[in-house]
Scaffold this motif. Structure first.
Motif, PDB file in Angstrom:
ATOM      1  N   THR A  95      -5.120  -1.741  -3.745  1.00 16.37           N
ATOM      2  CA  THR A  95      -4.647  -0.615  -4.535  1.00 16.37           C
ATOM      3  C   THR A  95      -5.154   0.671  -3.887  1.00 16.37           C
ATOM      4  OG1 THR A  95      -4.517   0.296  -6.784  1.00 16.37           O
ATOM      5  CG2 THR A  95      -6.644  -0.580  -6.083  1.00 16.37           C
ATOM      6  N   PHE A 100      -8.070   2.966  -8.225  1.00 11.09           N
ATOM      7  CA  PHE A 100      -9.297   2.206  -8.446  1.00 11.09           C
ATOM      8  C   PHE A 100     -10.341   3.054  -9.165  1.00 11.09           C
ATOM      9  CE2 PHE A 100     -13.549   0.810  -7.237  1.00 11.09           C
ATOM     10  CZ  PHE A 100     -13.504  -0.523  -7.620  1.00 11.09           C
ATOM     11  N   ILE A 104      -9.412   1.151 -12.657  1.00 14.47           N
ATOM     12  CA  ILE A 104     -10.044  -0.167 -12.552  1.00 14.47           C
ATOM     13  C   ILE A 104     -11.564  -0.078 -12.655  1.00 14.47           C
ATOM     14  CG2 ILE A 104     -10.394  -2.154 -11.039  1.00 14.47           C
ATOM     15  CD1 ILE A 104      -7.558  -1.734  -9.984  1.00 14.47           C
ATOM     16  N   LYS A 105     -12.154   0.874 -11.984  1.00 12.33           N
ATOM     17  CA  LYS A 105     -13.611   1.025 -11.999  1.00 12.33           C
ATOM     18  C   LYS A 105     -14.130   1.305 -13.408  1.00 12.33           C
ATOM     19  CE  LYS A 105     -17.230   3.131  -9.151  1.00 12.33           C
ATOM     20  NZ  LYS A 105     -17.486   4.111  -8.069  1.00 12.33           N
ATOM     21  N   LYS A 175      -7.789   0.252  -0.838  1.00  5.00           N
ATOM     22  CA  LYS A 175      -8.913  -0.368  -1.551  1.00  5.00           C
ATOM     23  C   LYS A 175      -8.677  -1.864  -1.714  1.00  5.00           C
ATOM     24  CE  LYS A 175     -12.847  -0.257  -3.695  1.00  5.00           C
ATOM     25  NZ  LYS A 175     -14.094   0.115  -2.978  1.00  5.00           N
ATOM     26  N   ILE A 177      -9.922  -5.401  -3.275  1.00  7.42           N
ATOM     27  CA  ILE A 177     -10.725  -5.976  -4.354  1.00  7.42           C
ATOM     28  C   ILE A 177     -10.692  -7.497  -4.210  1.00  7.42           C
ATOM     29  CG2 ILE A 177     -11.110  -6.044  -6.847  1.00  7.42           C
ATOM     30  CD1 ILE A 177      -9.206  -3.622  -7.067  1.00  7.42           C
ATOM     31  N   TYR A 285     -16.097  -5.417  -4.826  1.00  9.11           N
ATOM     32  CA  TYR A 285     -15.404  -4.328  -4.132  1.00  9.11           C
ATOM     33  C   TYR A 285     -16.372  -3.492  -3.323  1.00  9.11           C
ATOM     34  CZ  TYR A 285     -17.059  -2.024  -8.407  1.00  9.11           C
ATOM     35  OH  TYR A 285     -17.835  -1.574  -9.458  1.00  9.11           O
TER      36      TYR A 285
END
Length: 285
Positions: A95, A100, A104-105, A175, A177, A285
């Motif tokens: 992504t 991210f 997501i983070k 990114k 993951i 990650y």
């Protein structure tokens, strides 16, 4: 059977309509798009070569009539019917750094839908054949062949088996993951979104999407002369999961995709965003 012989009888749980995509059947809060249907005479079958030729002709017809792109056919073989056994092998997802960091983070996730992938603006990611399959089933000693698009009631999480993939970084984001504990991740998502169940499989690449299941299906509730009934849609709903959700045209082969699909009680046409910070415990990650 001629198209004019088909009966579209609405019931309390099954409703029919028509548009440019074909016949739209709404059954138990699920949409089925029927683009083609034929029934062979009783106890008549086709050879493998005839099935392949048949599928090519039907695919050409479908693409020309529905205005969808024609993908190159390289694999001239049907999709095997087999039980879906969840594959918990670790995988990766790519992504953008912005998504991210922003979502997501912070434990905010998004699941895709069949409709989203069929119409997404990014041409490289768009697949008008999401949910599409050419089903050939032996029902009451008749081979019933149907082009059907469905699976709108599944929410989809996509990944890949490829690590450090430049192709994926260019297409989806830089990114990377890593998901080492797929089962715990999937179970946690299922509980959060109240999904009925989930399936995890590597995506198979086969442009014909020709699914053949010769195992006899004996169902007294299905009348071959009036086949578009709830009992018939129960049958195709059972068989379309793998060919509709885990098979894509061969032009997408470089993606080496793996999917978790979550079965929901109703159709979804837009991505589903939810918060679950515990999922961060199952990624690296």
């Amino acid at each position: 059977m001629k198209s004019g012989d088909l009966q579209f009888n609405n019931t309390a749980h099954l409703k029919f309509s028509h548009n440019s995509e074909g016949v739209i059947a709404k059954y138990k809060n699920k949409k089925f798009i029927l683009g083609y249907l034929s029934i062979l005479k009783e106890r008549t079958d086709l050879t493998d070569e005839e099935y392949i030729s048949y599928a090519q002709s039907v695919l050409n017809y479908h693409c020309s009539v529905r205005g969808v792109p024609f993908h190159k056919i390289g694999k001239l073989e049907p999709i095997s019917s087999k039980p879906i056994i969840n594959n918990y092998t670790p995988f990766y997802k790519y992504t953008s750094n912005a998504i991210f960091d922003q979502y997501i983070k912070k434990g905010i996730w998004q699941l895709g839908t069949i409709q989203q992938y069929r119409t997404i603006e990014n041409i490289k990611q768009r697949d008008e054949f999401e949910g599409h399959s050419f089903l050939n089933l032996n029902i009451n000693n008749h081979i019933v062949s149907t082009i059907c698009s469905s699976g709108f009631n599944y929410l989809i999480f996509c990944g890949t088996r490829k690590a450090n993939s430049d192709i994926h970084k260019q297409q989806f984001g830089e990114k990377e993951i890593y998901f080492p504990n797929i089962k715990s991740f999937a179970e946690s998502v299922r509980k959060t979104i109240n999904a009925k169940r989930y399936f995890i499989q590597n995506v198979e690449y086969n442009t014909l999407k020709l699914y053949i299941n010769k195992t006899p299906i004996a169902n007294p509730e299905i009348d071959i002369n009036n086949i578009l009934t709830p009992a018939y849609f129960d049958v195709i709903n059972e068989h379309l999961i793998y060919p509709g959700l885990f098979v894509k045209p061969e032009s997408f082969k470089d993606e080496n995709e793996v999917r978790i699909v979550f079965e929901m009680p109703q159709d979804y046409y837009k991505p589903n965003r939810f918060e679950n910070k515990d999922l961060l415990n199952y990624i690296k990650y």
